[in-house]
Design a protein around this motif. Structure first.
Motif, PDB file in Angstrom:
ATOM      1  N   ASP A   1       0.829  -1.197   0.000  1.00 17.92           N
ATOM      2  CA  ASP A   1       0.000   0.000   0.000  1.00 17.92           C
ATOM      3  C   ASP A   1       0.868   1.252   0.000  1.00 17.92           C
ATOM      4  O   ASP A   1       0.517   2.271  -0.597  1.00 17.92           O
ATOM      5  CB  ASP A   1      -0.931   0.007   1.222  1.00 17.92           C
ATOM      6  CG  ASP A   1      -2.010  -1.061   1.101  1.00 17.92           C
ATOM      7  OD1 ASP A   1      -2.154  -1.653   0.016  1.00 17.92           O
ATOM      8  OD2 ASP A   1      -2.710  -1.310   2.101  1.00 17.92           O
ATOM      9  N   GLN A   2       2.008   1.169   0.680  1.00 16.84           N
ATOM     10  CA  GLN A   2       2.874   2.347   0.696  1.00 16.84           C
ATOM     11  C   GLN A   2       3.519   2.576  -0.662  1.00 16.84           C
ATOM     12  O   GLN A   2       3.731   3.724  -1.059  1.00 16.84           O
ATOM     13  CB  GLN A   2       3.919   2.200   1.799  1.00 16.84           C
ATOM     14  CG  GLN A   2       3.248   2.338   3.169  1.00 16.84           C
ATOM     15  CD  GLN A   2       4.199   2.201   4.327  1.00 16.84           C
ATOM     16  OE1 GLN A   2       5.369   1.875   4.159  1.00 16.84           O
ATOM     17  NE2 GLN A   2       3.700   2.454   5.534  1.00 16.84           N
ATOM     18  N   SER A   3       3.779   1.503  -1.393  1.00 18.74           N
ATOM     19  CA  SER A   3       4.322   1.737  -2.726  1.00 18.74           C
ATOM     20  C   SER A   3       3.232   2.276  -3.649  1.00 18.74           C
ATOM     21  O   SER A   3       3.521   3.014  -4.602  1.00 18.74           O
ATOM     22  CB  SER A   3       4.982   0.482  -3.296  1.00 18.74           C
ATOM     23  OG  SER A   3       4.010  -0.486  -3.589  1.00 18.74           O
ATOM     24  N   MET A   4       1.975   1.970  -3.345  1.00 15.73           N
ATOM     25  CA  MET A   4       0.881   2.611  -4.087  1.00 15.73           C
ATOM     26  C   MET A   4       0.827   4.098  -3.770  1.00 15.73           C
ATOM     27  O   MET A   4       0.522   4.915  -4.637  1.00 15.73           O
ATOM     28  CB  MET A   4      -0.459   1.958  -3.752  1.00 15.73           C
ATOM     29  CG  MET A   4      -0.746   0.673  -4.501  1.00 15.73           C
ATOM     30  SD  MET A   4      -0.631   0.819  -6.303  1.00 15.73           S
ATOM     31  CE  MET A   4      -2.012   1.905  -6.666  1.00 15.73           C
ATOM     32  N   MET A   5       1.091   4.452  -2.511  1.00 17.32           N
ATOM     33  CA  MET A   5       1.141   5.872  -2.174  1.00 17.32           C
ATOM     34  C   MET A   5       2.203   6.573  -3.006  1.00 17.32           C
ATOM     35  O   MET A   5       2.003   7.695  -3.487  1.00 17.32           O
ATOM     36  CB  MET A   5       1.446   6.058  -0.679  1.00 17.32           C
ATOM     37  CG  MET A   5       0.295   5.671   0.235  1.00 17.32           C
ATOM     38  SD  MET A   5       0.747   5.677   1.998  1.00 17.32           S
ATOM     39  CE  MET A   5       1.333   7.358   2.213  1.00 17.32           C
ATOM     40  N   LEU A   6       3.315   5.892  -3.185  1.00 17.82           N
ATOM     41  CA  LEU A   6       4.391   6.464  -3.986  1.00 17.82           C
ATOM     42  C   LEU A   6       3.932   6.683  -5.426  1.00 17.82           C
ATOM     43  O   LEU A   6       4.154   7.739  -6.023  1.00 17.82           O
ATOM     44  CB  LEU A   6       5.574   5.504  -3.949  1.00 17.82           C
ATOM     45  CG  LEU A   6       6.948   6.106  -4.160  1.00 17.82           C
ATOM     46  CD1 LEU A   6       7.970   5.389  -3.306  1.00 17.82           C
ATOM     47  CD2 LEU A   6       7.335   6.043  -5.603  1.00 17.82           C
TER      48      LEU A   6
ATOM     49  N   LEU B   1       0.794   6.948  -6.528  1.00 14.61           N
ATOM     50  CA  LEU B   1      -0.276   7.938  -6.619  1.00 14.61           C
ATOM     51  C   LEU B   1       0.238   9.336  -6.308  1.00 14.61           C
ATOM     52  O   LEU B   1      -0.279  10.329  -6.805  1.00 14.61           O
ATOM     53  CB  LEU B   1      -1.408   7.578  -5.649  1.00 14.61           C
ATOM     54  CG  LEU B   1      -2.191   6.309  -5.993  1.00 14.61           C
ATOM     55  CD1 LEU B   1      -3.057   5.876  -4.814  1.00 14.61           C
ATOM     56  CD2 LEU B   1      -3.058   6.534  -7.223  1.00 14.61           C
ATOM     57  N   GLY B   2       1.250   9.397  -5.460  1.00 16.01           N
ATOM     58  CA  GLY B   2       1.729  10.706  -5.035  1.00 16.01           C
ATOM     59  C   GLY B   2       2.632  11.371  -6.044  1.00 16.01           C
ATOM     60  O   GLY B   2       2.695  12.592  -6.088  1.00 16.01           O
TER      61      GLY B   2
END
Lengths: 246, 246
Positions: free
Chosen positions: A154-159, A161-162
DNA sequence: CGAGGTGTTGAGATTTGTCAACCTACGTGG
DNA sequence: CCACGTAGGTTGACAAATCTCAACACCTCG
């Protein structure tokens, strides 16, 4: 590739004597890393399988949390719908993936899980899983690793999306999909998407038009061959470069 | 509010006989929900505290994973730096928050944890925590809940990053911050940010200029009072409305 | 064969990013 | 204690990416 038409409705099935030790998915699923002996102990962990027809939900947001679900066949999306109508696809899930980990904290599901094709899941009663995890250290470890990897993912998804542009998001998405298909013994270059452009867009934080344009652009550049939902990766290196711009 | 100047460098300290049962943070931290008896059993779980000076790291990406860290005082950011130089702040962490959950899966840290002010953490040896979790069901449950909530939180960040406009992101960010401050007994309307505009931008997926402009706009609209890092929420309802557009 | 869901493409509007100038606050050292 | 340097913050003008709205093409299924 997996159109089991046996059962189309969403209802519990009589227990099929689901034994993890016999399951072809054990290398991807909860039992991963367990020895043959430990696998025997998993007997009785999965008491139930459930079929979910395409378009129907496995669970919905704010349903009480009772079990985790391991995808046996088929394909799911999970998504959160906000009060104001927008919604975000939080993930796509295929055989071996575990659904429901986000619900443990509040004892209610936080998202909807919708089958994108006729699917089947193993029902893992959570209280039983916790008990077994207390008894068998390797199972405890595996559970913690799965949860932790979900966090890292999920944190790599934040990356993504961000900070990534549309094309880089699409490229990353395709690489991730291909990787998971290869893990499951399928081709990593020719694939059939199970979701619409809109669902991809809701996952990657962009409109369906931008998804479509990105596909077209990648095809024009000779990186992909796109025919509706059939995607062929022509130039994997280029795709990797686009996913990770200099 | 917490400028312990005892130790400014980042090194282990002699064990201070850290006992969770005495800790003022026990309602927010790992021991939450444990009875007094269970708390006694936590004795020896935290063997060590560590001080981390402002600007220094608690751990770095790809460091081997050995322990979780519970923030005792101070403030941290966690961030992922990609090869291509971009980086994404994955979270801000204050007293009671647990750091390192994303590292269990690969046994290496996936992000850098940097102190934004002089801070102190409790070191929770993970192997010991797992052992205790096997013995005490309430601790197991609490660990699972914390991990699950982290997943749910990251997914709500995906929602923010995937679909909200700049102002809505800022509003959501401030509401989240205020909520957490209230949980810790601080004011929910007057706060001092511990991070720069750039760090906020890297967290919320926008440039520092857009962060600054959004603050200015919210001030102009009478929603906030902004003086550098001092923020006062004037109109909480408006802020909520902006965070959740019709 | 028609209908509806899905996908593509275009033109213009909007949001955000980029680059640059300038301002402010703070800490350091004279 | 003040001056200055520097990091952080604000604002403006313009460019670029993406969204929005709209038309149309395609495919599947009844």
């Amino acid at each position: 590739m997996s159109d089991r038409s046996e059962a189309l409705a969403s209802y519990p099935e009589p227990a099929l004597k689901a034994v993890c030790g016999n399951c072809t998915l054990r290398e991807l699923c909860l039992p991963y890393g367990l020895s043959a002996d430990d696998l025997d102990r998993m007997d009785g962990l999965v008491t139930l399988r459930r079929s979910v027809a395409r378009g129907r939900s496995l669970f919905r947001r704010s349903d009480p949390f009772e079990a985790l679900y391991s995808v046996r066949s088929g394909f799911f999306k999970t998504c959160i719908t906000t009060e104001d109508g927008r919604d975000q696809v939080t993930g796509f899930h295929m055989a071996g993936d575990l659904l429901g980990l986000d619900a443990i904290g509040r004892e209610r599901h936080n998202c909807d899980a919708i089958a994108l094709e006729d699917s089947q899941v193993c029902v893992v009663a959570f209280s039983r899983l916790e008990r077994l995890a207390r008894e068998y250290e390797p199972l405890q470890r595996q559970l913690h690793q799965l949860m932790s990897r979900e966090i890292a993912h999920d944190q790599s998804m934040m990356l993504l999306l961000g900070g990534m542009r549309a094309e880089a998001r699409i490229a990353t998405f395709l690489i991730d999909l291909a990787t998971r298909l290869v893990q499951r013994g399928f081709s990593g270059s020719a694939m059939v998407l199970r979701m619409t452009r809109e669902e991809i867009g809701l996952y990657l934080g962009m409109t369906l038009e931008t998804v479509s344009r990105s596909f077209s652009k990648l095809q024009l550049d000779g990186v992909l061959e796109v025919r509706q939902r059939q995607i062929r990766i022509i130039d994997q290196d280029a795709l990797l470069r686009i996913a990770t711009p200099a």
